[in-house]
Structure formats: C-alpha cells, structure tokens
Design a protein around this motif. Structure first.
Motif, PDB file in Angstrom:
ATOM      1  N   SER A 180       0.818  -1.209   0.000  1.00 57.87           N
ATOM      2  CA  SER A 180       0.000   0.000   0.000  1.00 57.87           C
ATOM      3  C   SER A 180       0.852   1.260   0.000  1.00 57.87           C
ATOM      4  O   SER A 180       1.928   1.300   0.609  1.00 57.87           O
ATOM      5  N   VAL A 181       0.346   2.286  -0.676  1.00 59.59           N
ATOM      6  CA  VAL A 181       0.918   3.624  -0.582  1.00 59.59           C
ATOM      7  C   VAL A 181       0.212   4.341   0.555  1.00 59.59           C
ATOM      8  O   VAL A 181      -1.021   4.479   0.548  1.00 59.59           O
ATOM      9  N   ASN A 182       0.970   4.771   1.538  1.00 60.72           N
ATOM     10  CA  ASN A 182       0.409   5.435   2.704  1.00 60.72           C
ATOM     11  C   ASN A 182      -0.027   6.856   2.349  1.00 60.72           C
ATOM     12  O   ASN A 182       0.687   7.585   1.662  1.00 60.72           O
ATOM     13  N   HIS A 183      -1.196   7.239   2.841  1.00 61.37           N
ATOM     14  CA  HIS A 183      -1.715   8.574   2.522  1.00 61.37           C
ATOM     15  C   HIS A 183      -0.894   9.678   3.166  1.00 61.37           C
ATOM     16  O   HIS A 183      -0.733  10.760   2.608  1.00 61.37           O
ATOM     17  N   ALA A 184      -0.340   9.412   4.336  1.00 66.21           N
ATOM     18  CA  ALA A 184       0.350  10.466   5.080  1.00 66.21           C
ATOM     19  C   ALA A 184       1.668  10.875   4.432  1.00 66.21           C
ATOM     20  O   ALA A 184       1.974  12.067   4.335  1.00 66.21           O
ATOM     21  N   ASP A 185       2.474   9.880   4.005  1.00 66.64           N
ATOM     22  CA  ASP A 185       3.808  10.224   3.499  1.00 66.64           C
ATOM     23  C   ASP A 185       4.045   9.792   2.050  1.00 66.64           C
ATOM     24  O   ASP A 185       5.113  10.075   1.497  1.00 66.64           O
ATOM     25  N   GLY A 186       3.098   9.084   1.443  1.00 65.45           N
ATOM     26  CA  GLY A 186       3.245   8.688   0.050  1.00 65.45           C
ATOM     27  C   GLY A 186       4.221   7.559  -0.183  1.00 65.45           C
ATOM     28  O   GLY A 186       4.553   7.256  -1.335  1.00 65.45           O
ATOM     29  N   LEU A 187       4.685   6.907   0.905  1.00 72.51           N
ATOM     30  CA  LEU A 187       5.663   5.835   0.772  1.00 72.51           C
ATOM     31  C   LEU A 187       4.987   4.473   0.706  1.00 72.51           C
ATOM     32  O   LEU A 187       3.855   4.302   1.154  1.00 72.51           O
ATOM     33  N   LEU A 188       5.719   3.506   0.167  1.00 68.45           N
ATOM     34  CA  LEU A 188       5.229   2.135   0.074  1.00 68.45           C
ATOM     35  C   LEU A 188       5.456   1.394   1.388  1.00 68.45           C
ATOM     36  O   LEU A 188       6.548   1.464   1.975  1.00 68.45           O
ATOM     37  N   GLY A 194      -2.232 -13.010   7.924  1.00 69.48           N
ATOM     38  CA  GLY A 194      -2.053 -14.441   8.102  1.00 69.48           C
ATOM     39  C   GLY A 194      -3.251 -15.246   7.623  1.00 69.48           C
ATOM     40  O   GLY A 194      -4.339 -14.704   7.396  1.00 69.48           O
ATOM     41  N   PRO A 195      -3.095 -16.549   7.475  1.00 72.50           N
ATOM     42  CA  PRO A 195      -4.211 -17.405   7.060  1.00 72.50           C
ATOM     43  C   PRO A 195      -5.409 -17.335   7.994  1.00 72.50           C
ATOM     44  O   PRO A 195      -6.539 -17.596   7.566  1.00 72.50           O
ATOM     45  N   ASP A 196      -5.161 -16.963   9.258  1.00 75.92           N
ATOM     46  CA  ASP A 196      -6.256 -16.864  10.223  1.00 75.92           C
ATOM     47  C   ASP A 196      -6.923 -15.494  10.222  1.00 75.92           C
ATOM     48  O   ASP A 196      -7.832 -15.237  11.026  1.00 75.92           O
ATOM     49  N   GLY A 197      -6.461 -14.593   9.345  1.00 74.31           N
ATOM     50  CA  GLY A 197      -7.080 -13.279   9.239  1.00 74.31           C
ATOM     51  C   GLY A 197      -6.450 -12.199  10.081  1.00 74.31           C
ATOM     52  O   GLY A 197      -6.870 -11.035  10.013  1.00 74.31           O
ATOM     53  N   THR A 198      -5.447 -12.533  10.877  1.00 76.92           N
ATOM     54  CA  THR A 198      -4.777 -11.521  11.692  1.00 76.92           C
ATOM     55  C   THR A 198      -3.684 -10.830  10.890  1.00 76.92           C
ATOM     56  O   THR A 198      -3.069 -11.426  10.010  1.00 76.92           O
ATOM     57  N   PHE A 199      -3.449  -9.563  11.221  1.00 81.46           N
ATOM     58  CA  PHE A 199      -2.450  -8.770  10.508  1.00 81.46           C
ATOM     59  C   PHE A 199      -1.172  -8.653  11.335  1.00 81.46           C
ATOM     60  O   PHE A 199      -1.221  -8.506  12.558  1.00 81.46           O
ATOM     61  N   GLY A 200      -0.047  -8.684  10.640  1.00 75.78           N
ATOM     62  CA  GLY A 200       1.232  -8.401  11.272  1.00 75.78           C
ATOM     63  C   GLY A 200       1.453  -6.900  11.349  1.00 75.78           C
ATOM     64  O   GLY A 200       0.502  -6.112  11.359  1.00 75.78           O
ATOM     65  N   ASP A 201       2.715  -6.501  11.408  1.00 73.08           N
ATOM     66  CA  ASP A 201       3.061  -5.090  11.487  1.00 73.08           C
ATOM     67  C   ASP A 201       3.390  -4.547  10.096  1.00 73.08           C
ATOM     68  O   ASP A 201       4.030  -5.224   9.288  1.00 73.08           O
ATOM     69  N   TRP A 202       2.964  -3.319   9.848  1.00 70.97           N
ATOM     70  CA  TRP A 202       3.341  -2.645   8.617  1.00 70.97           C
ATOM     71  C   TRP A 202       4.846  -2.357   8.628  1.00 70.97           C
ATOM     72  O   TRP A 202       5.400  -1.942   9.650  1.00 70.97           O
ATOM     73  N   SER A 203       5.497  -2.578   7.491  1.00 71.38           N
ATOM     74  CA  SER A 203       6.924  -2.256   7.370  1.00 71.38           C
ATOM     75  C   SER A 203       7.151  -1.469   6.096  1.00 71.38           C
ATOM     76  O   SER A 203       6.475  -1.675   5.079  1.00 71.38           O
ATOM     77  N   GLU A 204       8.089  -0.551   6.176  1.00 69.11           N
ATOM     78  CA  GLU A 204       8.422   0.298   5.043  1.00 69.11           C
ATOM     79  C   GLU A 204       9.170  -0.508   3.989  1.00 69.11           C
ATOM     80  O   GLU A 204      10.108  -1.241   4.307  1.00 69.11           O
TER      81      GLU A 204
END
Length: 343
Positions: A180-188, A194-204
């Motif tokens: 994803s391109v972040n709206h705040a800074d325009g970076l990727l 995960g397969p169970d539907g949980t999200f990890g941490d966003w990383s640049e």
C-alpha cells in the motif's frame, strides 16, 4: 487514430474508435505460453449490458479494475462501474465471463482503487481504497458468499490504515501480502495478513539501492512459486521500478526497468505484474506515455524480453488504455485486463 490495412480501413477504424473505444470499457486478452496472443475482446457488462463500462480516469486515481488467476484456470475480475458500484465476475477456463455480483462497500462509496488476489482454497481477497483513504479488505469464499469489507488496521494499536493505493498477493501458505501507498507520506509499505485473518506489522518497503522509503503513485505485487514476491511501482518520475521480496522477507531494493526500443527508462501511467507458474518467470504490463499498453517478460535469471505492444482490436497496432492489469493462470497463460479509452 486506428489504422487498418485494407481500402477504407482508416475511415472505418476512425468510426469504430470514436463510437466504441471512447467509453472506458473493459477489454481483455490472453497471452499463450508460447508468447503468442489471442485478441482483445470486450468484457460483457453487468445487468445484461453488452460491455462493462467503468469510471475510468480521471475519476479514479489508480486501478478501478483488477483481475486474479485461480487454481482451476479461471479468473476473478473486480471493477468499479460508471454508477460507482463495485462488481465482481468470474472468467471460466474457456475465457467466458459469467454474471456479475454486486459487492457492498462501506456507506456504498465508490472505491478509488481496487485489488484482488486468488487463494489456493478457491477464495479471493478483495481490497478497496475509499475516497476518505480508508483501506478495506474482504474475503469472497469459494461458494460466492462474502465476509463484508473490514477496515485494515494501522501501524499503532487502535488505529486504521490510511491509503492512497493498494495491491495484493495471495501466497502459497494461505497468507496475503498487502502492499500500500500510505496517505500520510506517500511511501510504500507492506503488511502480511495471516491465514487466520490476523495482521502483522506494517513495514516500510526499501527504495533504490537500499535507500529508505520509496514514493509511488501506482503499485502491484505478485506471488512467486518459491514463496517470494515481486513488486513493481511507478516512482515520482513515472518510471517503472521492480524489486523482489524473498520468502524470508529480505528485499533486493528497487531497480529501474529499461524502456522501449533501447531507452534507459520506461515512463508509464499504470503498471501491473504477474508471477507465472513455471520456474520463476514474471510478466509486466504498463501503459506508456503514448497511452498504449506494453508487455515485458522477466526470465528466472533476471533478464527481460523487452517491451512490446500487443496488437489491439480492429486490426490496430496497439491498444490505448488506462489502467491495465495482468494475472497468471496455472496453465501458464496470462490474462491482460485493460480499461480502453479514447484520449
């Protein structure tokens, strides 16, 4: 102007272009494993309409359509219609597109960007960026039922992710990589669901030559058979860039793709990538500055075939479109989906 190589062809083609290729219609084409192309044909529309017509540029800022190959050699299309509704349909293994299914979006908003990826269990993950920059994700099960769009969490607990654009890659282990391109800074940024539907941490996502951060305004990601993924993006200068994320999560850094006809860069307005079901090749499509769709192939050793425009409809030398998407099938065909328009 579309040119046709028979008497009166220029006049007839001009009429066709004016009356057929000027309404942001969805057209598709198939590339065979031997590199040959079939032909571009219109995608039938929703509710009995002969052709699916999308919002198209400049109403939407990124992809208002997307396509994902499925394990049974079918494909799943997601697109935003002219009235702002979000729709999905399946293309069967013979290339026929079936009935469209309406998808309920939050507050019935028209997404500015959609993405879709196929999973090994026959389900699909569908993402949408709304006008308020909210990023939402839903699952369409193999039986056609959907979970409903849910907001994707942000970097801090209790926050929501704010996006400009999104792309998805369904991995062989059942996880999904969300780019994803972040709206705040325009970076990727990238996060793994995960397969169970949980999200990890966003990383640049690293930039060029290991530099921190990469500003992008179009993006795509694809899963590879070895558990890695490949990314393409358009940078601030509108050049096409490519990099690999290994199965362990290490990045190569973005490398600039060469241009058409020996040019050092390829300037584009739209880009997409598909990982093939062979020994590690990938295919990229992009819309060049002349408005035409171009195709490029990456061999497993990292070399490229070079850009070439697939032939367009009605005998034309190419097809003008924006945006363009590509996906791969297990039979090693690829399907290109293009929003055809008249500049």
């Amino acid at each position: 102007m579309i040119e046709m190589d028979w008497p009166g062809g220029r006049l007839i083609a001009a009429i066709i272009e004016r009356n057929v290729l000027s309404r942001n219609q969805l057209w598709k084409n198939t590339r065979n494993p031997d590199g040959s192309w079939r032909r571009f044909s219109a995608v039938p529309g929703a509710e009995g309409r002969p052709v699916f017509t999308s919002l198209g540029p400049p109403v939407t800022s990124l992809h208002d359509q997307a396509i994902a190959g499925m394990p049974d050699n079918t494909a799943r299309i997601v697109a935003v219609g002219t009235a702002g509704g979000t729709w999905t349909a399946a293309q069967n293994a013979t290339g026929t597109v079936g009935d469209w299914q309406a998808l309920d979006t939050p507050a019935n908003q028209a997404p500015v960007n959609v993405a879709v990826t196929g999973m090994r269990d026959g389900s699909t993950q569908i993402a949408a960026v709304m006008p308020d920059h909210g990023l939402y994700l839903e699952t369409r099960r193999a039986d056609g039922t959907v979970t409903g769009f849910q907001r994707v969490p942000g970097r801090s607990p209790g926050t929501d992710w704010s996006a400009v654009g999104v792309a998805l890659a369904g991995m062989s282990d059942g996880s999904t990589q969300v780019l994803s391109v972040n709206h705040a800074d325009g970076l990727l940024y990238l996060v793994v669901r995960g397969p169970d539907g949980t999200f990890g941490d966003w990383s640049e996502v690293p930039g060029v030559a290991g530099e921190r951060g990469f500003q992008a305004h179009d993006l795509a990601i694809t899963a590879m058979q070895d558990g890695s993924s490949q990314l393409v993006a358009l940078g601030p200068e509108n050049w096409v860039w490519h990099q690999i994320r290994s199965a362990s999560g290490a990045y190569t850094g973005f490398a600039r793709m060469n241009g058409y006809g020996g040019a050092s860069t390829f300037t584009a307005t739209s880009v997409s990538i598909a990982g093939m079901y062979d020994a590690g090749s990938a295919q990229v499509v992009a819309v060049g500055i002349d408005g035409r769709v171009y195709h490029n192939g990456r061999f497993p050793n990292g070399t490229w075939t070079g850009w070439a425009p697939p032939a367009g409809p009605f005998g034309s030398a190419g097809i003008a479109a924006d945006p363009v998407s590509i996906t791969a099938l297990p039979n090693n065909q690829s399907i290109v989906l293009a929003t055809v328009y008249k500049p």
